[in-house]
Design an enzyme around this catalytic site. Structure first.
Site, PDB file in Angstrom:
ATOM      1  CD  GLU A  54      -2.756   1.323   2.483  1.00  0.00           C
ATOM      2  OE1 GLU A  54      -2.630   0.478   3.376  1.00  0.00           O
ATOM      3  OE2 GLU A  54      -3.606   2.209   2.509  1.00  0.00           O
ATOM      4  CE  LYS A  88      -5.844  -0.295   1.680  1.00  0.00           C
ATOM      5  NZ  LYS A  88      -6.464  -0.890   2.857  1.00  0.00           N
TER       6      LYS A  88
HETATM    7  P1  13P Z   1      -9.214   4.126   4.070  1.00  0.00           P
HETATM    8  O1  13P Z   1     -10.041   3.333   3.100  1.00  0.00           O
HETATM    9  O2  13P Z   1      -9.992   4.729   5.190  1.00  0.00           O
HETATM   10  O3  13P Z   1      -8.292   5.085   3.385  1.00  0.00           O
HETATM   11  O4  13P Z   1      -8.264   3.090   4.802  1.00  0.00           O
HETATM   12  C1  13P Z   1      -7.608   2.158   4.036  1.00  0.00           C
HETATM   13  C2  13P Z   1      -6.446   1.697   4.789  1.00  0.00           C
HETATM   14  O5  13P Z   1      -6.312   0.535   5.046  1.00  0.00           O
HETATM   15  C3  13P Z   1      -5.446   2.681   5.204  1.00  0.00           C
HETATM   16  O6  13P Z   1      -4.251   2.029   5.494  1.00  0.00           O
END
Ligand code: 13P
Length: 342
Positions: free
Chosen positions: A177, A219
């Site tokens: 991510e 992600k």
């Molecule tokens: P949000 O969808 O609230 O941005 O959170 C996703 C997430 O896992 C942040 O690390």
């Protein structure tokens, strides 16, 4: 390393138009959200809230995997059943956030580096024993004057790749991510440039650390103008720009892309994911899915308010958002869905 298991799990996480539910808020983040609604910031309140989520009837129809936090993966329902068992029985794969948070990057004012590599091998082995089959690590990139810097992008991409390789060694699918934040007044085009550079760098490092791309999930953020940008983009512009950026940077062997919501409203996140799937789904090499926290949970949290009597209504709201997002994966989400609760 059992590459086949990793590939199978990664595919399952994006199969059947389902997506991921992020419920891995750290204590400070969870407490902040509770405080805003006047909910007590206690271990028991956090446990009750997470019990509400994992026991939502029908959640497994739309959710393939749930990302837990260190506290949550060790918790149980009031009757003693572990959350991991509740999820697994519902057909939801347990996952775990394993980074230790974003800290100031030395010599880089305004920029962050995600920590947590020290001791990670041992922690991953324990999480596997506890039942996790995938993991998450979030890097944070801020857009501003002359940032993100090359040094910040490189450092975060390297850490993501080290984390991903360790996950695969431990039998866990890494959810990678790199989040380019929405904060700021930058344009859609600037977000595209930064996201493209970040993703290119991340995949360079993933390859140099020998991460099997077929056994991971990406992600990313959607490509959006900054929240304070005077020119906001249409839904179709966001969909086109985001998909174009991903096509340029994400290898076809990656089985799935699961967006974070990043502070978009719950409805807007569904609308934009839907537009991408309507316009491109049949032509893409990877699944375009979701891994939302706020965009699935927030309406439910606001209804719950820490009260037992609100649990059913909150669960309905949670399931509703999960269903809307599953529909968005199919390109079948409509505004009318918002008028009929699940
Ligand atoms: P949000 O969808 O609230 O941005 O959170 C996703 C997430 O896992 C942040 O690390």
């Amino acid at each position: 390393m059992n590459t086949q298991n990793l590939t199978d799990t990664a595919k399952l996480l994006v199969a059947d138009d389902k997506g991921l539910l992020a419920m891995d808020e750290s204590h400070p983040t969870c407490n902040k959200r509770f405080a805003k609604l006047g909910i007590p910031q206690t271990v028991e309140a956090r446990r009750s809230y997470r019990e509400l989520i994992v026991t939502t009837p029908g959640l497994g129809e739309c959710i393939s995997g749930a990302i837990l936090y260190d506290e949550t993966i060790r918790q149980q329902k009031k009757d003693g059943t572990t959350f991991v068992k509740v999820l697994t029985d519902a057909g939801i794969i347990p996952g775990i956030k394993v980074d230790a948070g974003a800290k100031d990057l030395a010599a880089h004012p305004g920029e962050k580096i995600t920590e947590g590599l020290d001791g990670l091998r041992d922690r991953l082995a324990e999480y596997f024993q506890l039942g996790a089959r995938f993991a998450k690590w979030r890097a944070v990139l801020v857009i501003g004057n002359d940032i993100p810097s090359c040094g910040c992008i490189e450092a975060n991409a390297h850490a993501l790749a080290r984390y991903a390789a360790l996950c695969q060694e431990a039998g866990l699918v890494p959810v990678v991510e790199p989040e380019v934040l929405m904060d700021g007044d930058h344009s859609l085009e600037r977000c595209r440039q930064v996201t493209e550079e970040v993703l290119r760098t991340v995949f360079t490092h993933l390859n140099s650390q020998r991460v099997r791309l077929e056994g991971m999930i990406l992600k990313p953020n959607m490509v959006l103008p900054g929240l304070a940008c005077p020119t906001q983009a249409s839904v179709d512009e966001v969909a086109d720009t985001t998909v174009k950026c991903l096509l340029r940077t994400v290898p076809a062997t990656v089985p799935g892309i699961t967006f974070l919501s990043g502070g978009q409203s719950a409805e807007m996140a569904s609308v934009r994911l839907n537009a991408m799937n309507v316009r491109f789904k049949s032509r893409l090499p990877w699944a375009l899915s979701f891994s939302f926290a706020r965009a699935i949970q927030q309406p439910a949290l606001e209804i719950w308010q820490g009260k037992e009597t609100n649990v059913k209504a909150a669960q309905q709201a949670l399931l509703h958002r999960a269903r809307c997002n599953r529909a968005a994966r199919r390109g079948e989400y409509t505004a009318a869905m918002e008028k009929t609760l699940a």
